[in-house]
Scaffold this motif. Sequence first.
Motif, PDB file in Angstrom:
ATOM      1  N   UNK A 211       0.835  -1.205   0.000  1.00 47.30           N
ATOM      2  CA  UNK A 211       0.000   0.000   0.000  1.00 47.30           C
ATOM      3  C   UNK A 211       0.869   1.254   0.000  1.00 47.30           C
ATOM      4  N   UNK A 212       1.959   1.243   0.743  1.00 40.07           N
ATOM      5  CA  UNK A 212       2.875   2.387   0.757  1.00 40.07           C
ATOM      6  C   UNK A 212       3.424   2.639  -0.637  1.00 40.07           C
ATOM      7  N   UNK A 213       3.811   1.598  -1.317  1.00 39.71           N
ATOM      8  CA  UNK A 213       4.356   1.729  -2.664  1.00 39.71           C
ATOM      9  C   UNK A 213       3.315   2.313  -3.616  1.00 39.71           C
ATOM     10  N   UNK A 214       2.070   1.862  -3.508  1.00 36.28           N
ATOM     11  CA  UNK A 214       1.002   2.362  -4.383  1.00 36.28           C
ATOM     12  C   UNK A 214       0.800   3.851  -4.167  1.00 36.28           C
TER      13      UNK A 214
ATOM     14  N   UNK B  16       8.732 -10.851 -12.933  1.00 30.49           N
ATOM     15  CA  UNK B  16       7.929 -10.104 -13.898  1.00 30.49           C
ATOM     16  C   UNK B  16       7.835  -8.642 -13.492  1.00 30.49           C
ATOM     17  N   UNK B  17       7.661  -8.393 -12.183  1.00 25.43           N
ATOM     18  CA  UNK B  17       7.587  -7.017 -11.697  1.00 25.43           C
ATOM     19  C   UNK B  17       8.888  -6.275 -11.979  1.00 25.43           C
TER      20      UNK B  17
ATOM     21  N   UNK C  24       3.775  -0.422 -10.092  1.00 26.31           N
ATOM     22  CA  UNK C  24       2.583  -1.141  -9.622  1.00 26.31           C
ATOM     23  C   UNK C  24       2.740  -2.646  -9.801  1.00 26.31           C
ATOM     24  N   UNK C  25       3.627  -3.067 -10.705  1.00 33.03           N
ATOM     25  CA  UNK C  25       3.875  -4.492 -10.866  1.00 33.03           C
ATOM     26  C   UNK C  25       4.382  -5.135  -9.589  1.00 33.03           C
ATOM     27  N   UNK C  26       5.087  -4.363  -8.764  1.00 38.74           N
ATOM     28  CA  UNK C  26       5.584  -4.890  -7.491  1.00 38.74           C
ATOM     29  C   UNK C  26       4.418  -5.176  -6.550  1.00 38.74           C
ATOM     30  N   UNK C  27       3.425  -4.284  -6.530  1.00 35.14           N
ATOM     31  CA  UNK C  27       2.238  -4.518  -5.708  1.00 35.14           C
ATOM     32  C   UNK C  27       1.469  -5.740  -6.198  1.00 35.14           C
TER      33      UNK C  27
END
Length: 486
Positions: A398-401, A442-443, A413-416
């Motif tokens: 959520x922090x990353x988003x 892939x992320x 967003x691929x990491x999320x």
Amino acid sequence: MKPRTAATVTIALLAALTTVLATAVRGDAYFTDPAALTGWYAAAWALFAAAAWSLRSVSARHVAPLVLAGSVAVAATGLLAEPRTSSDAFRYVWDGRVQAAGISPYDHAPADPALAHLRDPWLFPKGAQCARPERFRIATDTGQPACTRINRPYVHTIYPPVAEGYFLLVQELSPPGARHKPLQVGGALLAVATSGLLLYALRRRGDGRAAAYWAWCPAVAVEAVNSAHADMLSVLLTVAAFTVVGARRTLGGALLGAGIATKLLPAVTLPGALSGLAAPGPARGRARRALTVLLPAAAVVAIGYLPYVLISDSSVLGYLSGYTQEEGYDDATVKNRYALLRLVLPDTWALPATLAVLAVVVGYVLRRGDPGRPWRGALLVTGTAFLLLTPGYSWYALLLVGLVALDGRWEWLGVAMAGAAKYIGGRAAPDPNLLGTTAYAVAALMVAGGWALRRREAAATDRAAPGAAGPARRTAPHREPEPPRP
């Protein structure tokens, strides 16, 4: 696509997104059919991506209403059922109840008989209810089988003081018998407030479309609202911090300290708040700039912990050290930690390599980061940490988003998505570790692809600009970045 058509398409995609999220939340597939739930999540992320792409063509005057309306609709889907994929909210309810009784949440584990008078049949069911999933056995004085909804019932709470204060506030504002719902409502309000703050910040910079990366993200509905994770409050505080830290460092540092005192994870964004601090040039004022951010942050953390230190007999760090061991941060073979690094390095090298890479990235942000865009450095450090550590809990992202929405770099967003794939899809996959490693790989490719695309677009802009062929143009140290693109 014409703006009016784009608005219609975006609304239709948002309707489909909320329908899919509602279906996923209302079902109990996390235990009964995780493969089906993984499919619903994949569909939700695909619709989210399509809606964000469609928003690019919507008229500017319709962007803010669409983003906010979509934020409300997406958040509302998380209210349709009790927490489905995590039991953390039940610990929050318990910590709030314990504090309301005048007891430090750090002094007793939920299974401690000293707190038996605070138990109720909802949080501590008995009999046949204990056979249901996500019930954790506890001992009783009578020897009768008993259980609780609270995970890790024999360990002390791990949550920092601002989170504990939030749990107490929700407890005090909740009507009797409200159970988990006030926390979910709180999560929804915080999520929509974050959407509004992002819109405000982004529109001041010219365009608010990137706010949709947060407002419509499936992780918000599932993790911030349905599971009511405390990360939601830390995201709001961190986004607020990076909205103001460029111009008002003391306030930004204090807000960032509050975010850290809610969920320790935002500490990884501190280098971003100091972007460009070590850039070549006069050293005058650097120490003052660093201290005006770091001292308020540290002061807020210390002040937050102080009341609990004074009233607690046990450590206010709770289960923190045990949690880091349980999650494999000191043992790469546990929970597929450091998955990408372990593809090319021996297991014993994974932690040192992680620290080395993070040190390089932090050094880059401190030397080359843009102090006018501190959120960009924060996103780089945070996203890199996720790719190196490959966490299995999807709500951490959520922090990353939130940082993605501030900066507009959609590729992160691929990491999320990778975190969600590992957490949910891993329950259905024959080899969960392989799935988690593949998802994060892939992320990583998605991040690399986004970086390459931006480099190519910047080069094309340079070639098209007047005088682009001249040496001065090629060696210019700074260039305004392109506007955020979905």
